[in-house]
Design a protein around this motif. Structure first.
Motif, PDB file in Angstrom:
ATOM      1  N   UNK A   1       0.844  -1.193   0.000  1.00 30.14           N
ATOM      2  CA  UNK A   1       0.000   0.000   0.000  1.00 30.14           C
ATOM      3  C   UNK A   1       0.879   1.242   0.000  1.00 30.14           C
ATOM      4  N   UNK A   2       0.388   2.289  -0.642  1.00 30.84           N
ATOM      5  CA  UNK A   2       1.131   3.533  -0.705  1.00 30.84           C
ATOM      6  C   UNK A   2       0.402   4.549   0.164  1.00 30.84           C
ATOM      7  N   UNK A   3       0.885   4.734   1.373  1.00 24.72           N
ATOM      8  CA  UNK A   3       0.176   5.597   2.315  1.00 24.72           C
ATOM      9  C   UNK A   3       0.557   7.053   2.115  1.00 24.72           C
ATOM     10  N   UNK A   4       0.022   7.638   1.068  1.00 27.52           N
ATOM     11  CA  UNK A   4       0.277   9.057   0.822  1.00 27.52           C
ATOM     12  C   UNK A   4      -0.529   9.892   1.810  1.00 27.52           C
ATOM     13  N   UNK A   5      -1.490   9.229   2.456  1.00 25.84           N
ATOM     14  CA  UNK A   5      -2.306   9.910   3.460  1.00 25.84           C
ATOM     15  C   UNK A   5      -1.586  10.125   4.776  1.00 25.84           C
ATOM     16  N   UNK A   6      -0.304   9.755   4.855  1.00 27.58           N
ATOM     17  CA  UNK A   6       0.451   9.954   6.086  1.00 27.58           C
ATOM     18  C   UNK A   6       0.396  11.412   6.533  1.00 27.58           C
ATOM     19  N   UNK A   7       0.413  12.314   5.554  1.00 32.01           N
ATOM     20  CA  UNK A   7       0.354  13.742   5.867  1.00 32.01           C
ATOM     21  C   UNK A   7      -0.917  14.069   6.661  1.00 32.01           C
ATOM     22  N   UNK A   8      -2.043  13.612   6.141  1.00 32.41           N
ATOM     23  CA  UNK A   8      -3.308  13.883   6.801  1.00 32.41           C
ATOM     24  C   UNK A   8      -3.393  13.205   8.151  1.00 32.41           C
ATOM     25  N   UNK A   9      -2.895  11.977   8.217  1.00 33.03           N
ATOM     26  CA  UNK A   9      -2.924  11.245   9.482  1.00 33.03           C
ATOM     27  C   UNK A   9      -2.082  11.966  10.529  1.00 33.03           C
ATOM     28  N   UNK A  10      -0.964  12.548  10.083  1.00 35.08           N
ATOM     29  CA  UNK A  10      -0.116  13.300  11.011  1.00 35.08           C
ATOM     30  C   UNK A  10      -0.852  14.547  11.499  1.00 35.08           C
ATOM     31  N   UNK A  11      -1.481  15.256  10.565  1.00 37.77           N
ATOM     32  CA  UNK A  11      -2.189  16.485  10.953  1.00 37.77           C
ATOM     33  C   UNK A  11      -3.326  16.152  11.925  1.00 37.77           C
TER      34      UNK A  11
ATOM     35  N   UNK B   1      -2.309   0.402  11.332  1.00 35.89           N
ATOM     36  CA  UNK B   1      -1.012   0.492  12.018  1.00 35.89           C
ATOM     37  C   UNK B   1      -0.205   1.653  11.442  1.00 35.89           C
ATOM     38  N   UNK B   2      -0.270   1.778  10.118  1.00 37.00           N
ATOM     39  CA  UNK B   2       0.461   2.868   9.474  1.00 37.00           C
ATOM     40  C   UNK B   2      -0.041   4.220   9.994  1.00 37.00           C
ATOM     41  N   UNK B   3      -1.351   4.348  10.099  1.00 40.25           N
ATOM     42  CA  UNK B   3      -1.926   5.578  10.642  1.00 40.25           C
ATOM     43  C   UNK B   3      -1.522   5.798  12.083  1.00 40.25           C
ATOM     44  N   UNK B   4      -1.520   4.715  12.860  1.00 48.41           N
ATOM     45  CA  UNK B   4      -1.180   4.822  14.280  1.00 48.41           C
ATOM     46  C   UNK B   4       0.209   5.412  14.456  1.00 48.41           C
ATOM     47  N   UNK B   5       1.140   4.992  13.599  1.00 53.75           N
ATOM     48  CA  UNK B   5       2.513   5.496  13.737  1.00 53.75           C
ATOM     49  C   UNK B   5       2.553   6.998  13.453  1.00 53.75           C
ATOM     50  N   UNK B   6       1.792   7.435  12.449  1.00 56.02           N
ATOM     51  CA  UNK B   6       1.723   8.883  12.164  1.00 56.02           C
ATOM     52  C   UNK B   6       1.118   9.636  13.344  1.00 56.02           C
TER      53      UNK B   6
END
Lengths: 381, 518
Positions: free
Chosen positions: A85-95, A271-276
């Motif tokens: 998966x390509x989590x380009x949403x990391x930015x949003x998850x961080x915000x 999990x990816x979101x959780x890390x952000x």
């Protein structure tokens, strides 16, 4: 060249770390060329960059402080890569993690023992939900995670601005929110270093005063290392990671073997979101101003995570080093600008060149292979 | 080059001399010779990976030989790329056709070699005249206006042959031409080949099917592990000699298949309907019923794309069943998840080893526990126990004679096809299934590995497992099955006991024939 040596050379070139180093070298070369073409001295620029990172303990710790969120988002993106998966949403998850941690940190004021976990957990939970939801959309409706991720990035950006402008949180005559309540701070020795005896003590110790007073020293970096190790452990030592890697490598084979692709997509995005979210919450409670800014544009913490993950060759442990490298470039780049007047955009160009070179280094082994095995008849194969 | 003596070889259209090709340290071809007489059908025989295709790719200009010479009509030539080969009159029909699916037959034949009037406008009139001549001459019946996606595989193959002839080929290379054809289509192809050679064309067929060599070729060159073995006159040899030379040892072409002793029915499909992926109203499988008893192999014969894949995937839970029942041990399993199906003791050896059967970038050990990694002793409380996994894999490697011996940490991509298949078979049998689905279990394997797989299937049948064998190879079906059912267009047209079944009656139904007419 003997046959064995050739094979050895190819195998060395195939190692991710070697190709990454070659890519970094090429990227710096390109940046040096541009600096030279602009009429500055590349050597002085490099010198200024290195001085800006290593000459004072404060600088080193500033780099660590700047790098830490990107190490997290890098790990997050790298983990999603493993699931295909390509989590380009990391930015949003961080915000979103920042927003929720700030809101909780401002609205509540308990004892630190309760307040700190609450602030951090709230950020983690919010981003986990957002990440899982992105995964759910993909699993259930086939919405590509890049599309929904980009949309959520904007939603989160405007949610952040909405919160900043809300009278409950908005600090008058600034473009910021209030800081979260001090009980939620995890900055090391936050009270002590501002107290009388603290100031008294630090005056006698230049090293400690440099890093304690001039930076927001906190444990986030250590947490990042811990998370990297945990992620490695999950991926390679647990059934959860086995399933995620199976789905990432070959969803069709995984499906037939009874490994649910949908569930694993949701889990990995969660999990990816959780890390952000963890990155964001730690940043809010560890680094001043301990609150939100009005965002005109993305801060790029999440997007930079994509670069960090790529330079780190998709490995969680690799992200620690690539994150520090990236942070060093950004922080040291400011020094280059103030010293020599070279626009700090040169750092972005360097990063771009390195990423391009990383994409290209994948072909280096095969090119070299072709070249060295061409010299056949004259050689003792 | 001018000084080279002209070979006095009017007899030979093609001579390849001392061809050697290395990939790194690996010698794919080592001093191979090939002499093809003008107007003959020459078979190139060898196991998978023996170097047949590499040799032909060198001839077609896709690779360059490291050493050796190629003569066409006695003249030394340098074939640097496929366009040189085409100019020299060499045409190749690949095993997997290279056709544009949504183009018409005419457009496909023209592609890359268009007939145009001034200003680059396509001139179909002129083209049709040209092509009609070729079609008449060789009896290559095709519908020029049909789209490729709508015509049969046999016709697609004729289009490929037409393409090469249209480009002026004198030598046609056919790579495994019968792999996808029905018995009737094979016969038609053989007729076409005879027409080609009788009008002076030369044909090389790459194959590992001995029967077809006997049927169509005059001479046969055998290569084994990249080395030239022999060239035989087909009339003066027999299948056993060919097989022996190809494999390098005596092989059993047909496995021992002792009479079975089937028990009660364990697996049953009744009135199964499966919709096509592409359409809501069309069915890939219609009202299909079958039963399999303990200790018997049901062979499902049929040409590719007649619903076999859909049935297998529906059983495994990969595909939705629109109506009907699938039961194992009396329990309905239609529309369950693959995990639940496996738990109900169903296993599959999938035809697509690389995409469905294995995770190529996982190690052999990880692949060996792909279905059971969540269970003890391979994991406890969610933590993998690599000690147990490795121990199990080492046993599997030993039991199934998987080579190389110490490969459990190696990525399975590095293993040969036969050894990959052994890992799959070992894994699937280890879960002790009541129904084992073997879907083209010998696809792409060499003779030695085929023998092993067949023996294993018989052995498992003897142990009392029910086995559903889905295969496109009629010989395989006839050699292994206790009963044969023939599927055509999603329906079972007829079934035969082991004694009744033969190539004629099964082949007839595979082509869609009606049982009553037969």
């Amino acid at each position: 060249m003997k046959y064995e040596n050739k094979v050895l050379l190819i195998n060395i070139l195939k190692k991710p770390i070697v190709s990454t180093l070659i890519a970094i070298f090429l990227g710096l070369l390109v940046a040096g060329g541009i600096i030279g073409a602009l009429g500055y001295s590349p050597a002085m620029a490099l010198n200024s960059l290195i001085t800006g990172v290593f000459s004072r303990p404060k600088y080193v710790f500033k780099v660590i402080e700047k790098s830490t969120p990107m190490i997290f988002t890098g790990i997050s993106v790298a983990f999603a890569f493993k699931a295909g998966l390509f989590n380009i949403g990391a930015e949003g998850q961080y915000i979103l993690g920042s927003v929720v941690a700030t809101v909780v940190g401002i609205l509540f004021n308990f004892h630190p023992v309760l307040q700190i976990p609450m602030v951090i957990l709230s950020g983690v939970v919010a981003s986990t939900i957002l990440g899982s939801f992105t995964g759910f959309l993909k699993a259930k409706f086939g919405v590509h995670e890049v599309i929904s991720g980009i949309m959520f990035n904007w939603i989160c950006l405007y949610l952040c601005n909405f919160v900043v402008n809300n009278p409950i949180f908005h600090k008058v005559s600034t473009s910021k929110t209030y800081s979260i309540n001090k009980s939620g701070f995890i900055t090391l020795l936050h009270e002590w270093k501002r107290s009388k005896e603290g100031i008294e003590y630090l005056r006698g110790n230049s090293f400690l005063s440099d890093i304690l007073l001039k930076t927001d020293l906190n444990v986030s970096f250590l947490v990042a290392i811990l998370v990297a190790i945990t992620i490695w452990f999950i991926l390679y030592k647990t059934t959860l990671g086995f399933g995620i890697r199976a789905v990432g490598n070959s969803p069709k084979a995984a499906e037939l073997a009874g490994i649910s692709v949908k569930k694993n997509v949701i889990k990995s995005m969660g999990i990816s979101g959780a890390i952000c979210g963890l990155a964001a919450a730690l940043n809010i409670s560890g680094v001043s101003p301990h609150g939100l800014y009005l965002l005109n544009m993305f801060e790029n913490i999440g997007f930079n995570g994509i670069s960090v993950a790529l330079i780190g060759a998709g490995s969680a442990i690799g992200c620690i080093f690539s994150g520090l490298f990236f942070g060093g470039l950004i922080y040291g780049g400011n020094n280059v600008q103030s010293d020599l007047g070279i626009p700090s955009e040169i750092i972005n160009i360097t990063m771009g060149a390195i990423l391009l070179a990383i994409a290209l280094t994948k072909i280096i082994p095969s090119v070299v292979k072709k070249f060295i095995f061409r010299l056949k008849e004259s050689d003792d194969i | 080059m001018e000084n080279l003596p002209k070979k006095d070889t009017a007899e030979y259209f093609l001579q390849m001399k001392n061809i050697t090709k290395c990939f790194g340290k690996f010698r794919a071809l080592d001093d191979v010779n090939l002499n093809v007489r003008r107007g003959s059908v020459h078979a190139l025989l060898g196991e998978n990976g023996a170097g047949k295709t590499t040799l032909m790719n060198i001839l077609y200009g896709l690779y360059q030989a490291d050493l050796g010479e190629i003569f066409i009509n006695g003249e030394l030539v340098q074939i640097k790329n496929p366009s040189v080969a085409i100019d020299l009159g060499i045409g190749m029909v690949h095993q997997h056709f290279k056709l544009v699916q949504n183009f018409t037959v005419a457009q496909n034949i023209m592609l890359g070699c268009e007939v145009t009037s001034p200003f680059g406008v396509l001139d179909f009139k002129e083209f049709n005249k040209k092509i009609a001549k070729i079609i008449d001459q060789y009896g290559l019946k095709v519908d020029l206006k049909a789209r490729i996606e709508n015509i049969s595989v046999g016709m697609q193959q004729r289009v490929e042959i037409l393409k090469t002839l249209y480009r002026g080929a004198d030598l046609l290379i056919l790579d495994e031409p019968t792999a996808v054809l029905t018995p009737a289509e094979i016969e038609e192809l053989i007729n076409i080949i005879f027409k080609l050679t009788s009008s002076g064309k030369t044909v090389i067929i790459i194959t590992h099917k001995l029967k077809e060599i006997k049927a169509v070729a005059q001479s046969c060159t055998i290569i084994r592990k990249g080395k030239y073995v022999d060239t035989l006159d087909v009339e003066k040899t027999n299948k056993h000699e060919l097989a022996k030379k190809m494999v390098g040892r005596d092989v059993k072409l047909v496995v021992d298949n002792p009479p079975e002793n089937p028990g009660e029915v364990v697996f049953e499909i009744s009135d199964l309907c499966i919709k096509k992926e592409t359409s809501e109203n069309l069915f890939a499988v219609k009202d299909l019923s079958l039963k399999i008893r303990k200790g018997e192999i049901l062979g499902l014969a049929g040409v590719e794309g007649n619903g076999q894949k859909e049935i297998a995937e529906a059983i495994m839970g990969l595909r939705k069943v629109s109506s009907g029942k699938i039961t194992i041990n009396g329990k309905e399993i239609q529309n369950l998840t693959p995990y639940e199906v496996i738990k109900n003791k169903v296993s599959i050896i999938h035809e697509d080893r690389h995409k469905r059967g294995l995770i190529l970038d996982f190690s052999v050990a990880e692949n060996a526990v792909l279905e059971e990694y969540r269970e003890s002793p391979f994991s406890r409380n969610g933590i993998l126990n690599y000690k147990a996994i490795n121990k199990f894999t080492k046993e599997l490697i030993k039991q199934y004679d998987i080579a190389p011996e110490r490969c459990h940490r190696r990525r399975i991509r590095k293993l040969s096809g036969g050894n990959q298949q052994k890992v799959i078979i070992g894994r699937e049998i280890h879960s002790n299934p009541d129904l084992l689905i073997a879907m083209q279990p010998t696809r792409g394997l060499d003779v030695g590995a085929i023998e092993y797989v067949h023996k294993t299937l018989i052995k498992e049948r003897e142990k009392g497992r029910a086995i559903l064998l889905i295969s496109l190879e009629l010989d395989e079906i006839l050699a292994l099955s206790s009963r044969v059912a023939v599927i055509y267009n999603g329906e079972i047209l007829g079934s035969f006991s082991r004694k009744e079944a033969n190539e004629e009656n099964v082949g007839f139904l595979m082509a869609g024939g009606n049982e009553n007419v037969a």
